[in-house]
Design a protein around this motif. Sequence first.
Motif, PDB file in Angstrom:
ATOM      1  N   THR C  19     101.421  -0.845 -27.693  1.00 17.52           N
ATOM      2  CA  THR C  19     102.452  -1.686 -27.098  1.00 17.52           C
ATOM      3  C   THR C  19     101.914  -3.064 -26.757  1.00 17.52           C
ATOM      4  O   THR C  19     102.549  -4.080 -27.040  1.00 17.52           O
ATOM      5  CB  THR C  19     102.982  -1.028 -25.804  1.00 17.52           C
ATOM      6  OG1 THR C  19     103.130   0.349 -26.028  1.00 17.52           O
ATOM      7  CG2 THR C  19     104.266  -1.658 -25.368  1.00 17.52           C
ATOM      8  N   VAL C  20     100.725  -3.091 -26.154  1.00 15.48           N
ATOM      9  CA  VAL C  20     100.179  -4.393 -25.780  1.00 15.48           C
ATOM     10  C   VAL C  20      99.905  -5.235 -27.007  1.00 15.48           C
ATOM     11  O   VAL C  20     100.093  -6.446 -26.999  1.00 15.48           O
ATOM     12  CB  VAL C  20      98.896  -4.206 -24.944  1.00 15.48           C
ATOM     13  CG1 VAL C  20      98.220  -5.521 -24.704  1.00 15.48           C
ATOM     14  CG2 VAL C  20      99.211  -3.553 -23.634  1.00 15.48           C
ATOM     15  N   LYS C  23     104.032  -5.659 -29.187  1.00 15.20           N
ATOM     16  CA  LYS C  23     105.345  -6.062 -28.676  1.00 15.20           C
ATOM     17  C   LYS C  23     105.339  -7.502 -28.203  1.00 15.20           C
ATOM     18  O   LYS C  23     104.410  -7.947 -27.538  1.00 15.20           O
ATOM     19  CB  LYS C  23     105.734  -5.149 -27.503  1.00 15.20           C
ATOM     20  CG  LYS C  23     105.910  -3.718 -27.902  1.00 15.20           C
ATOM     21  CD  LYS C  23     107.047  -3.548 -28.864  1.00 15.20           C
ATOM     22  CE  LYS C  23     107.134  -2.114 -29.331  1.00 15.20           C
ATOM     23  NZ  LYS C  23     108.055  -1.960 -30.449  1.00 15.20           N
ATOM     24  N   LEU C  26     107.185 -10.161 -23.094  1.00 16.33           N
ATOM     25  CA  LEU C  26     106.076 -10.051 -22.145  1.00 16.33           C
ATOM     26  C   LEU C  26     106.238  -8.868 -21.202  1.00 16.33           C
ATOM     27  O   LEU C  26     105.249  -8.279 -20.758  1.00 16.33           O
ATOM     28  CB  LEU C  26     105.941 -11.333 -21.325  1.00 16.33           C
ATOM     29  CG  LEU C  26     105.393 -12.535 -22.082  1.00 16.33           C
ATOM     30  CD1 LEU C  26     105.195 -13.687 -21.140  1.00 16.33           C
ATOM     31  CD2 LEU C  26     104.098 -12.198 -22.762  1.00 16.33           C
ATOM     32  N   VAL C  29     104.813  -5.951 -22.770  1.00 13.92           N
ATOM     33  CA  VAL C  29     103.345  -5.990 -22.706  1.00 13.92           C
ATOM     34  C   VAL C  29     102.870  -5.436 -21.365  1.00 13.92           C
ATOM     35  O   VAL C  29     101.931  -4.641 -21.303  1.00 13.92           O
ATOM     36  CB  VAL C  29     102.842  -7.431 -22.913  1.00 13.92           C
ATOM     37  CG1 VAL C  29     101.376  -7.539 -22.604  1.00 13.92           C
ATOM     38  CG2 VAL C  29     103.099  -7.868 -24.328  1.00 13.92           C
ATOM     39  N   VAL C  30     103.564  -5.815 -20.301  1.00 16.07           N
ATOM     40  CA  VAL C  30     103.173  -5.303 -18.983  1.00 16.07           C
ATOM     41  C   VAL C  30     103.380  -3.800 -18.910  1.00 16.07           C
ATOM     42  O   VAL C  30     102.569  -3.060 -18.350  1.00 16.07           O
ATOM     43  CB  VAL C  30     103.983  -6.021 -17.883  1.00 16.07           C
ATOM     44  CG1 VAL C  30     103.665  -5.450 -16.541  1.00 16.07           C
ATOM     45  CG2 VAL C  30     103.697  -7.498 -17.921  1.00 16.07           C
ATOM     46  N   LEU C  33     100.508  -2.167 -20.481  1.00 12.78           N
ATOM     47  CA  LEU C  33      99.348  -2.086 -19.591  1.00 12.78           C
ATOM     48  C   LEU C  33      99.472  -0.903 -18.653  1.00 12.78           C
ATOM     49  O   LEU C  33      98.510  -0.171 -18.401  1.00 12.78           O
ATOM     50  CB  LEU C  33      99.253  -3.353 -18.742  1.00 12.78           C
ATOM     51  CG  LEU C  33      98.643  -4.594 -19.344  1.00 12.78           C
ATOM     52  CD1 LEU C  33      98.576  -5.647 -18.282  1.00 12.78           C
ATOM     53  CD2 LEU C  33      97.283  -4.304 -19.866  1.00 12.78           C
ATOM     54  N   ILE C  36      98.711   2.386 -20.404  1.00 11.94           N
ATOM     55  CA  ILE C  36      97.266   2.633 -20.544  1.00 11.94           C
ATOM     56  C   ILE C  36      96.707   3.188 -19.241  1.00 11.94           C
ATOM     57  O   ILE C  36      95.951   4.170 -19.232  1.00 11.94           O
ATOM     58  CB  ILE C  36      96.509   1.339 -20.908  1.00 11.94           C
ATOM     59  CG1 ILE C  36      97.005   0.744 -22.208  1.00 11.94           C
ATOM     60  CG2 ILE C  36      95.032   1.597 -21.015  1.00 11.94           C
ATOM     61  CD1 ILE C  36      96.331  -0.557 -22.544  1.00 11.94           C
ATOM     62  N   VAL C  91      98.276  -4.197 -10.414  1.00  7.60           N
ATOM     63  CA  VAL C  91      98.248  -4.958 -11.670  1.00  7.60           C
ATOM     64  C   VAL C  91      99.659  -5.198 -12.163  1.00  7.60           C
ATOM     65  O   VAL C  91     100.032  -6.309 -12.541  1.00  7.60           O
ATOM     66  CB  VAL C  91      97.426  -4.206 -12.744  1.00  7.60           C
ATOM     67  CG1 VAL C  91      97.612  -4.838 -14.094  1.00  7.60           C
ATOM     68  CG2 VAL C  91      95.978  -4.207 -12.385  1.00  7.60           C
ATOM     69  N   MET C  94     101.432  -7.830  -9.966  1.00  8.19           N
ATOM     70  CA  MET C  94     100.981  -9.193 -10.212  1.00  8.19           C
ATOM     71  C   MET C  94     101.435  -9.684 -11.577  1.00  8.19           C
ATOM     72  O   MET C  94     101.904 -10.814 -11.728  1.00  8.19           O
ATOM     73  CB  MET C  94      99.456  -9.238 -10.119  1.00  8.19           C
ATOM     74  CG  MET C  94      98.917 -10.585 -10.390  1.00  8.19           C
ATOM     75  SD  MET C  94      97.182 -10.671 -10.025  1.00  8.19           S
ATOM     76  CE  MET C  94      97.237 -11.041  -8.321  1.00  8.19           C
ATOM     77  N   ALA C  95     101.355  -8.798 -12.581  1.00  4.58           N
ATOM     78  CA  ALA C  95     101.765  -9.222 -13.920  1.00  4.58           C
ATOM     79  C   ALA C  95     103.239  -9.556 -13.956  1.00  4.58           C
ATOM     80  O   ALA C  95     103.650 -10.557 -14.562  1.00  4.58           O
ATOM     81  CB  ALA C  95     101.431  -8.124 -14.922  1.00  4.58           C
ATOM     82  N   VAL C  99     105.214 -12.971 -14.862  1.00  4.68           N
ATOM     83  CA  VAL C  99     106.247 -13.073 -15.898  1.00  4.68           C
ATOM     84  C   VAL C  99     107.462 -13.795 -15.352  1.00  4.68           C
ATOM     85  O   VAL C  99     108.089 -14.621 -16.027  1.00  4.68           O
ATOM     86  CB  VAL C  99     106.600 -11.675 -16.433  1.00  4.68           C
ATOM     87  CG1 VAL C  99     107.812 -11.736 -17.322  1.00  4.68           C
ATOM     88  CG2 VAL C  99     105.437 -11.110 -17.204  1.00  4.68           C
TER      89      VAL C  99
END
Lengths: 316, 636, 119
Positions: C19-20, C23, C26, C29-30, C33, C36, C91, C94-95, C99
């Motif tokens: 995915t990271v 895709k 954004l 992408v988060v 993360l 994972i 994480v 914050m991500a 965004v």
Amino acid sequence: MEILKSIFYILVFPGALFTMVAGLWLAGVDRKVIAKMQKRIGPPILQPTYDFFKLMGKETIVPRVANRLVFLGAPVIGFISLAIIMLFIPIFGFTAFSGSADLIVILYLITISGVALIVGGSSSGSPYAGIGISREMVTMMSYELPFVIILLTVAKKVGGADLVFSMDAIGAWQRANGSLLFQWSMIPAALAMLLVIPAEVGVQPFDVAEAETEICEGPLIEYSGAALGVFKLNTAMKMIIMTGLFTSLFLGGFTTGIVALDVLIFVAICTVLTLLCMTTIHAVTARLKIEHLFRFYWTFVAGLAMASLILVWCGL
Amino acid sequence: MMQHFPVLAVMLLFLSAFIVEIFGAKSKAVAQGIAMIAATVSAGLIYALIKPVMIDGQIISYWMGNWAPVEEYAIGIGYEVDALSLFFALLVVTTFWLSGLYSIGYMNKDHHLGHYYTLYLMLSGSVLGLVMTGDIFNLFVMVEIMTFASVALTAFRNFSEGALEGAFKYLVIGSMGSSFTLTGIALLYAECHTLNMAQIASILAGGLSPTAIAAFGLIIAGFGVKSYMVPFHTPAADAYTVAPTSISMIFSGMVNKAGVYGMIRMIYIVFRAMDKGTVQQMLAIFGAVTMFLGVTMALAQHEFKRLLAFHSISQIGYVITAVSLGSALGLTGGLFHAMNHTLFKGLLFLTAGAVLKQVGTTNLDKLGGLSKRMPHTTICFLVGAGAISGLPPFNGFASKWIIYQAIYTKAVESGKFVYVLCTICALVVSVMTLASFIKVTQAVFFGQLRKEHENVTEAPFSMRLPMYIMALLCTASGVFYDFVNKYLLHPAANAALNISKYIDAMMGPGYAANARVSDMSVEPVAFSYWNPIIWLVLFGVLFIGAALVILGGRNERGQILSSSDPSQAKYDTFFSGEKEMYSQVGGSDLFWGFKSNWKGYYKFMEAIHSGIVNDYASMAVVGTAVICLCMFLFMR
Amino acid sequence: MIIVNYIASIILIVLGLYTVCTKKNLIKVVLGLGIIDYGVNMLIVSFGFNDGGTAPIYQMSDLLNGVSTKFFVDPVPQALTLTSIVIGACVDAMALSLVIMIYRKYKTINADEVRRLNG
């Protein structure tokens, strides 16, 4: 006593005075022989010496946009670094100072003298100087690659299982086993070194940094008087240093035992080398463009040096 | 008493971070004051540890909550400070103290300084805790705190161009790296059932099982992401550019050293894999590629801080190559270069920050001639540029020389040609670094001054003081190399290679002997190029040279003249007879001959560094895969 | 040794990496993360499993008797997992806040267009 001896070495022989005299001699010979090749009479052999003393008496003008400290300091830095190098180069068995890593120190001091020219030119603030230093730096990048390969090859050849970077030890090995030039695996490296010498000194066809017709002397354009005199002296000193380096690395195999005779033979060999790799090429070729120069050094000359390195690595 | 100092230093920083958050929101001075006091006390505590750890050779171990090992089994979190940890801790405290000092002047126009100092203290505390901890999960937690604080600080000036984007990419890649590290730690726990590094070292002394090899690969990849090795280097370029410069200095000085420290700790102490040929060659090749890629990308940049970021990546390549060799000489060279990198790269970032603050831009195509307006900054920059290029007498020369010798000696000892290529790469990269800094010198400091910059003033004293201190340290650590070696490098290299003392200090005497842990002996590295005769040489020749230039060249009244009066045409620059006009050769105009030969390479590189998060993440995954594959296929 | 858990966590990690890496949005992408992180958490907690063990909690009666006959799962990975879950949550927070700010500034959250720093 040791101090006095050291001062003598530094200031007179083989330090500042000897390098200056021998360098100016080589520069004079170079000019005279080129003139003869071009069917002219040419200047007297002492002409560079006269030029140096003339420039010492002229007025130094510092341009308005220049950084005064760096502008006046750069030639001095260049002179110091070049005068120190000669102390490390053995003259057929006589070395003033020797450490265990002379080759690397010599490499860096030569780099410093190039940097002195570049920084001096940059500090003068002229756009011609800007182009000149860009070309000079690319020239330095070009010849460093084959030069370091040659030094690594010599270190491995002389040392075998341990590496030897000391000039004294290289000289001793050559006196015991014959000059490095006569080992056939070192011949490509010697050829590469002969091609590196003109680029370091800045003679045609590799003097694109000081292209008189395009950028009016490049980095030196705003220099005048004593500062210019010292820079011209530096170029002359580089001649004796580079040819001296070649002699002691590749031809260091014999000695007559008398220092004065050794010195004369050394200067004679350096003169022959100057004629071979600088004067002849200068007289018969045109100037290369900077991208061609870079490509030439990184393909052909580096290839020669690399061939030597691989041969030495395989034990030959 | 001494054993409480490490924990006190770390906890003080975290505690003051919370205090600043509570009290610092209203007043800038309160926030700055608390931060500087905390930084100073913390630094003092760490400097006080030099005598027992470095000189007397003790190892300070501290169990949190006094949970000492029970029946030879470590159950608490342990802090262990040996010479290697203290070496890095000294770098960390020096960097963040100088950065705090610099921030006083640099950040004085920003808002929300309370948050800035909170994050700054948390970042400092986490890196300090990272280098001093003896517990592997604590290491991971500290890495995570470091990542958060770094990301938040990168995005601090969220109005500036690209800050948010740089922070986001940093977060994605950094978080992926941390996940890899965590997987590795989990695998290691499954193998050893303990989290204490000393105990893990003694358990793994018997040999590495496949689980341990997998863990090793993943942890090395994770720390590679933190230290910005290639191909994990991509967020570094963005993050260093957009962060406030005092933070960029911390990034390049502390954060990637944390990655290097993690690698050294794992390779030398926990896994004891430094004598395996695979690991050495793989890391040496990664280091050489990092060096080369960093410097060639730097030559193509148009922006001052991004150029410095790529140089950071390149210099860390030197450190990784030196550390991977597994010999005492290599380790000494690598550690010395890490220390020197902190000093000279910090100095260079500080000068870039001074230029940014005073002039307003760091675009190399838009600057020029600043040496007339900012002379002190210029001198500091020249010292930093000389140090990074490896010119004597600065510290870069000494450390690079040891690294060259270490790599070439390794080449001859092991007979592998790949190390010869690494040496050649290192030497050529050094010249290209020099070229890159000549480019910056010409484009920013020398050359011709633009009209709009004619009223630029010199940076304030609070910003210049850290620059002077760092320039002095650069020169001093190059000249007094023996002193640095005896007190800092030799104990640190010794500590990395003598593992049984580490284990004994943590778990109790005799433990290491039970686990059949063996040591390597380290001799101090001799460095004989600098002796008093050289001083005499320099002095004598300097005298003649100065005499030549000063005595010659004077006009009839005995002066060397210049004039700022524009009507005196004698002092104009030469324009082939035309009128003097503005014509600056800078930035992108330089090194055309070099760049034209490498056109294909630069096109490829610029396509790779596309700025898209997914590409960067794919590069990180590929890098990890390569490392793990190498480990599995060739580990013997 | 629960093979199923290990395989599942590896699959989660690989899905997250996929995915990271592919895709473009954004937020996706988060999310990747996060996936994972969840995969790694599951791996950690599975490592602590002992077949037939109970929860790692002593009761007063066991302690008073002096000798414990309980057989429980390893408590340390559970502690590690709790820490890791918290870190994962931070994480993600914050991500996602980054965004949001990126959307306000760039007016898009497509990774192909959020690329002003390149080269």
